[in-house]
Design an enzyme around this catalytic site. Structure first.
Site, mmCIF file in Angstrom:
data_model
loop_
_atom_site.group_PDB
_atom_site.id
_atom_site.type_symbol
_atom_site.label_atom_id
_atom_site.label_comp_id
_atom_site.label_asym_id
_atom_site.label_seq_id
_atom_site.Cartn_x
_atom_site.Cartn_y
_atom_site.Cartn_z
ATOM 1 N N SER A 1 5.976 47.572 11.827
ATOM 2 C CA SER A 1 5.627 46.631 10.759
ATOM 3 C C SER A 1 6.827 45.847 10.239
ATOM 4 C CB SER A 1 4.899 47.354 9.615
ATOM 5 O OG SER A 1 3.703 47.954 10.102
ATOM 6 N N GLU B 1 11.147 53.806 16.297
ATOM 7 C CA GLU B 1 9.874 53.314 15.777
ATOM 8 C C GLU B 1 9.081 54.482 15.205
ATOM 9 O OE1 GLU B 1 8.682 49.388 17.801
ATOM 10 O OE2 GLU B 1 8.056 50.990 19.128
ATOM 11 N N LYS C 1 2.408 43.585 23.528
ATOM 12 C CA LYS C 1 1.386 44.608 23.818
ATOM 13 C C LYS C 1 0.280 43.999 24.692
ATOM 14 C CE LYS C 1 2.714 47.008 19.647
ATOM 15 N NZ LYS C 1 2.369 47.923 18.575
ATOM 16 N N HIS D 1 7.257 53.694 24.723
ATOM 17 C CA HIS D 1 6.591 53.269 23.488
ATOM 18 C C HIS D 1 5.594 54.349 23.054
ATOM 19 C CE1 HIS D 1 4.188 51.067 20.620
ATOM 20 N NE2 HIS D 1 5.199 50.230 20.520
ATOM 21 N N GLY E 1 2.097 48.984 13.343
ATOM 22 C CA GLY E 1 0.816 48.299 13.177
ATOM 23 C C GLY E 1 0.062 48.706 11.922
ATOM 24 N N GLU F 1 2.699 54.187 21.982
ATOM 25 C CA GLU F 1 1.337 53.987 22.485
ATOM 26 C C GLU F 1 1.204 54.515 23.918
ATOM 27 O OE1 GLU F 1 1.192 49.814 21.494
ATOM 28 O OE2 GLU F 1 1.248 50.383 19.385
ATOM 29 N N ASN G 1 7.250 42.484 21.270
ATOM 30 C CA ASN G 1 6.416 43.328 22.123
ATOM 31 C C ASN G 1 4.984 42.826 21.948
ATOM 32 O OD1 ASN G 1 5.023 45.339 23.431
ATOM 33 N ND2 ASN G 1 5.470 46.947 21.934
HETATM 34 P P1 PGA Z 1 4.308 46.374 14.908
HETATM 35 O O1 PGA Z 1 4.621 47.052 16.324
HETATM 36 O O2 PGA Z 1 5.468 45.445 14.627
HETATM 37 O O3 PGA Z 1 3.014 45.622 15.104
HETATM 38 O O4 PGA Z 1 4.204 47.464 13.911
HETATM 39 C C1 PGA Z 1 5.910 47.432 16.680
HETATM 40 C C2 PGA Z 1 5.892 48.083 18.025
HETATM 41 O O5 PGA Z 1 4.938 48.821 18.317
HETATM 42 O O6 PGA Z 1 6.809 47.882 18.839
#
Ligand code: PGA
Length: 251
Positions: A214, A168, A11, A96, A174, A98, A9
């Protein structure tokens, strides 16, 4: 049997040129590898058509990171599921955290996005997960259950069979804080039990449930070794071809 999947992803990262360079590098390093999992890269809309061309002839499949909750028309700036499909992309990340947090996407909006993705023959990668306060209050199961009930448990068994789930925990995205393999396995088993209750054991057994938050080359193996963890949705570590490849190699 369900598939193992490692999905990136990106982003809101990478210009078009940088994205093409990353996809090209990934294609090159995967050329001689025979991954034991499906490999997907989720890119911003503007990269989709070009990246689909770049990865042709490789094992890599392409996903959008979002789609509109409307079919077409006067929705300035939005990108429909039909438009995504027309690029050659096969998947679409939906829900997601976000998007839920920053763009206020509700259960109903996400339900509509899932419906439109499926109607346009895109496979949704539907994300669920609790925030830190919810985990601390031991409410993670209730949160995830409500997210499933709110947006995807309305689907027929046949349509549910086309979606991929990604658990998640928001506190792990992140942040460098990963759920432990035990925490993730416990939640994945719970999610699978909810699917079994709703759609029966066979549908539950066939559903790929990815872990995200992460996930990196050091912890992927420990996570993927669990019976209910069928791969990962990878943010930060999908932005470097070698890091992403190392996660694919965890299978
Ligand atoms: P990350 O993000 O691996 O940077 O923690 C995962 C995600 O948001 O899909």
């Amino acid at each position: 049997m369900r598939k193992n999947i490692v999905a990136g992803n990106w982003k809101m990262n990478k210009t078009l040129q940088e994205g093409v360079a990353l996809a090209t590098e990934l294609k090159t390093i995967l050329a001689d590898a025979q991954p034991n999992c499906e490999v997907i890269i989720g890119t911003p809309f503007i990269h989709l058509a070009t990246v689909v061309e770049v990865v042709k002839g490789s094992v890599i499949k392409v996903s959008a990171e979002n789609c509109a909750d409307k079919e077409s028309g006067a929705y300035t700036g939005e990108v429909s599921a039909a438009m995504i499909k027309s690029t050659g992309a096969e998947y679409c990340i939906i829900g997601h955290s976000e998007r839920r947090t920053y763009y206020h996407e509700t259960y109903d909006i996400l339900k509509e996005k899932v419906r439109l993705a499926l109607a346009n023959d895109l496979k949704p990668i539907f994300c669920i997960g609790e925030v830190k306060e919810e985990r601390e209050a031991n409410k993670q199961n209730a949160v995830v259950k409500a997210q499933l009930e709110g947006s995807v448990f309305n689907l027929s068994a046949e349509d549910f069979g086309k979606i991929v789930l990604a658990y998640e925990p928001v506190w792990a995205i992140g942040t460098g804080l990963t759920a432990t393999p035990e925490q993730a396995q416990e939640m994945h088993a719970y999610i699978r039990s909810l699917i079994a209750e709703k759609y029966g054991k066979k549908v539950a057994e066939n559903c790929s449930i990815l872990y995200g938050g992460s996930c990196n080359s050091s912890n992927a193996k420990g996570l993927f070794a669990n019976p209910d963890i069928d791969g990962g949705l990878i943010g930060g570590a999908s932005l470097k071809a070698n890091d992403f490849k190392a996660i694919i190699d965890a299978f």
